[in-house]
Design a protein around this motif. Sequence first.
Motif, PDB file in Angstrom:
ATOM      1  N   LYS A  16       0.820  -1.229   0.000  1.00  0.00           N
ATOM      2  CA  LYS A  16       0.000   0.000   0.000  1.00  0.00           C
ATOM      3  C   LYS A  16       0.848   1.272   0.000  1.00  0.00           C
ATOM      4  O   LYS A  16       0.633   2.171  -0.804  1.00  0.00           O
ATOM      5  CB  LYS A  16      -0.941   0.008   1.227  1.00  0.00           C
ATOM      6  N   SER A  17       1.803   1.329   0.920  1.00  0.00           N
ATOM      7  CA  SER A  17       2.606   2.553   1.029  1.00  0.00           C
ATOM      8  C   SER A  17       3.498   2.734  -0.200  1.00  0.00           C
ATOM      9  O   SER A  17       3.701   3.854  -0.679  1.00  0.00           O
ATOM     10  CB  SER A  17       3.452   2.513   2.300  1.00  0.00           C
ATOM     11  N   THR A  18       4.011   1.629  -0.713  1.00  0.00           N
ATOM     12  CA  THR A  18       4.819   1.682  -1.939  1.00  0.00           C
ATOM     13  C   THR A  18       3.980   2.241  -3.086  1.00  0.00           C
ATOM     14  O   THR A  18       4.453   3.084  -3.858  1.00  0.00           O
ATOM     15  CB  THR A  18       5.300   0.259  -2.319  1.00  0.00           C
ATOM     16  N   ALA A  29       5.627   8.142   2.457  1.00  0.00           N
ATOM     17  CA  ALA A  29       5.180   7.081   3.355  1.00  0.00           C
ATOM     18  C   ALA A  29       6.319   6.099   3.579  1.00  0.00           C
ATOM     19  O   ALA A  29       7.055   5.781   2.649  1.00  0.00           O
ATOM     20  CB  ALA A  29       3.991   6.341   2.755  1.00  0.00           C
ATOM     21  N   MET A  30       6.472   5.616   4.802  1.00  0.00           N
ATOM     22  CA  MET A  30       7.527   4.630   5.040  1.00  0.00           C
ATOM     23  C   MET A  30       7.144   3.283   4.437  1.00  0.00           C
ATOM     24  O   MET A  30       5.971   2.919   4.371  1.00  0.00           O
ATOM     25  CB  MET A  30       7.827   4.468   6.530  1.00  0.00           C
ATOM     26  N   VAL A  31       8.170   2.574   3.992  1.00  0.00           N
ATOM     27  CA  VAL A  31       7.977   1.273   3.351  1.00  0.00           C
ATOM     28  C   VAL A  31       8.938   0.306   4.026  1.00  0.00           C
ATOM     29  O   VAL A  31      10.043   0.694   4.394  1.00  0.00           O
ATOM     30  CB  VAL A  31       8.323   1.382   1.848  1.00  0.00           C
ATOM     31  N   ALA A  37       4.156  -1.921   9.061  1.00  0.00           N
ATOM     32  CA  ALA A  37       5.003  -0.731   9.095  1.00  0.00           C
ATOM     33  C   ALA A  37       4.168   0.528   9.331  1.00  0.00           C
ATOM     34  O   ALA A  37       4.459   1.330  10.215  1.00  0.00           O
ATOM     35  CB  ALA A  37       5.779  -0.629   7.797  1.00  0.00           C
ATOM     36  N   THR A  38       3.118   0.689   8.549  1.00  0.00           N
ATOM     37  CA  THR A  38       2.286   1.898   8.652  1.00  0.00           C
ATOM     38  C   THR A  38       1.388   1.809   9.884  1.00  0.00           C
ATOM     39  O   THR A  38       0.780   0.783  10.137  1.00  0.00           O
ATOM     40  CB  THR A  38       1.409   2.029   7.386  1.00  0.00           C
ATOM     41  N   ARG A  39       1.332   2.934  10.626  1.00  0.00           N
ATOM     42  CA  ARG A  39       0.513   2.926  11.854  1.00  0.00           C
ATOM     43  C   ARG A  39      -0.651   3.897  11.802  1.00  0.00           C
ATOM     44  O   ARG A  39      -1.572   3.816  12.613  1.00  0.00           O
ATOM     45  CB  ARG A  39       1.386   3.272  13.061  1.00  0.00           C
ATOM     46  N   VAL A  56      -5.486   7.568   0.454  1.00  0.00           N
ATOM     47  CA  VAL A  56      -5.313   7.451   1.899  1.00  0.00           C
ATOM     48  C   VAL A  56      -4.624   6.126   2.215  1.00  0.00           C
ATOM     49  O   VAL A  56      -5.205   5.055   2.030  1.00  0.00           O
ATOM     50  CB  VAL A  56      -6.682   7.510   2.626  1.00  0.00           C
ATOM     51  N   ASP A  57      -3.356   6.220   2.628  1.00  0.00           N
ATOM     52  CA  ASP A  57      -2.625   5.013   3.033  1.00  0.00           C
ATOM     53  C   ASP A  57      -3.132   4.595   4.411  1.00  0.00           C
ATOM     54  O   ASP A  57      -3.485   5.448   5.227  1.00  0.00           O
ATOM     55  CB  ASP A  57      -1.122   5.334   3.104  1.00  0.00           C
ATOM     56  N   THR A  58      -3.180   3.298   4.650  1.00  0.00           N
ATOM     57  CA  THR A  58      -3.693   2.803   5.939  1.00  0.00           C
ATOM     58  C   THR A  58      -2.807   1.679   6.475  1.00  0.00           C
ATOM     59  O   THR A  58      -2.063   1.066   5.715  1.00  0.00           O
ATOM     60  CB  THR A  58      -5.118   2.215   5.778  1.00  0.00           C
TER      61      THR A  58
HETATM   62 MG   LIG Z   1       2.379   0.713   4.749  1.00  0.00          MG
END
Ligand SMILES: [Mg+2]
Length: 290
Positions: A16-18, A29-31, A37-39, A56-58
Motif C-alpha cells: 500500500k505505502s509503496t 510514506a515509510m515502506v 510498518a504503517t501505523r 489514503v494510506d492505511t
Molecule cells: Mg504501509
Amino acid sequence: MKAGFVALIGRPNAGKSTLLNWLLGEKIAMVSHKAQATRKRLNAIVMYKDAQIIFVDTPGLHEKERLLNQFMLQEALKALSDCELILFLAPVTDDITYYEKFLELSQNRPHILVLTKIDLVDNAKLLAKIKEYQKYQDKFLELIPLSVKKNIGKEELLETIAKYLPKHPYYYDPELLTTENIRDIYKELIREAIFENVSDEIPYESDVIIEKIEESPTLDKVYAMIIVEKPSQKGIIIGKNGQTLKRIGKEARKLMEEFSHKKIFLHLFVVVKKGWTKSKKELENIGYLF
Ligand SMILES: [Mg+2]
Ligand SMILES: Nc1nc2c(ncn2[C@@H]2O[C@H](COP(=O)(O)OP(=O)(O)OP(=O)(O)O)[C@@H](O)[C@H]2O)c(=O)[nH]1
C-alpha cells in the motif's frame, strides 16, 4: 471537475505505502519488507486530468490485541468508511481468502481490486490468479494488475479511478502534495530507518516523537526522540559505540534530505517508555488519537 478520497486497503505488506509513493512520485510514506510498518492514515494528493484523487494510506488489516494494534486497525476501518472508493490490494501470490475476508468486512462498498507485485510471477500464474478472482466479478468494479517494481499499471489505475470518482470541486489546492505536515513525514522516514536497522520485536515496540524542528530555507534541524519498551531495546538501538544509532541517523537523514531538498541536521536520542504500546495516554502523546 472530479474529486474524492480513495482508501488503500489490504493486509500488512501488501504494498500500500509503496503504491502511494509511486502514484505521488515522492516518497512520503515509510515502506518496509517487515509487515505492520504503517501505523496511521496518510493522505497523498494526486492530480490526474480533471480529477483530484486523494489517496489514503492505511495500516494493514490484521488482528492483535495490543492497544497500538487496535488503533492501527481502527485507522484502516475509518479510512474504509470515509472514502468514495476503495482500492483493495492483493499481492498476486496471496491466497484469495484475504479478499473473501475483505468482502465480508467492507459490506459491498465499491472497490477496485488491485493485484500487486505481479513481477513475482510469470504470465501463466498471473492469468490463473485473475481467473480465480473472476468468480467475484460482480463484487469488484475492476481488476487491475500492477507492479511498482517494473513500473506497470499506473496509467490504467489512475484512469480507472478517475472514471469512478464523483463530480466534486477540488478539496485542496492542486499544487499540494499531501495534507501531512513535515513533522509527520520526517517521523515516518525515521521510523523506516529503524525498521531497516533493527530486528525481532524492536520495530514493533519503538516509535518516534519529533520534539522540535528548526526550519530554514536550506537546513532543517530536527530533534527526535526514539521511544522503546525496554532498557535492553535501548541498548540495541544505540549499539556498540553508538554504531547502530549512527546508521539509523544516516539513513533517516538521507531519506529526509531527498524529500525536503534541504540539508538535514538530525539529533536522535533514545528513551525507554515502558508499556507505551498498551497505554492510551502514551499513544495519544505520540499522535495516535483514538
Ligand atoms: Mg504501509
Ligand atoms: N517485488 C515487488 N515488491 C514490492 C512491490 N511493491 C511493494 N513491494 C515490496 O513489498 C514490501 C511491503 O511494501 P509496503 O508498501 O511497505 O507494504 P504495506 O502494504 O504498506 O505494509 P504495511 O504498512 O505493513 O501495512 C516492501 O518490501 C516493498 O518493497 C512490487 O511491485 N513488486
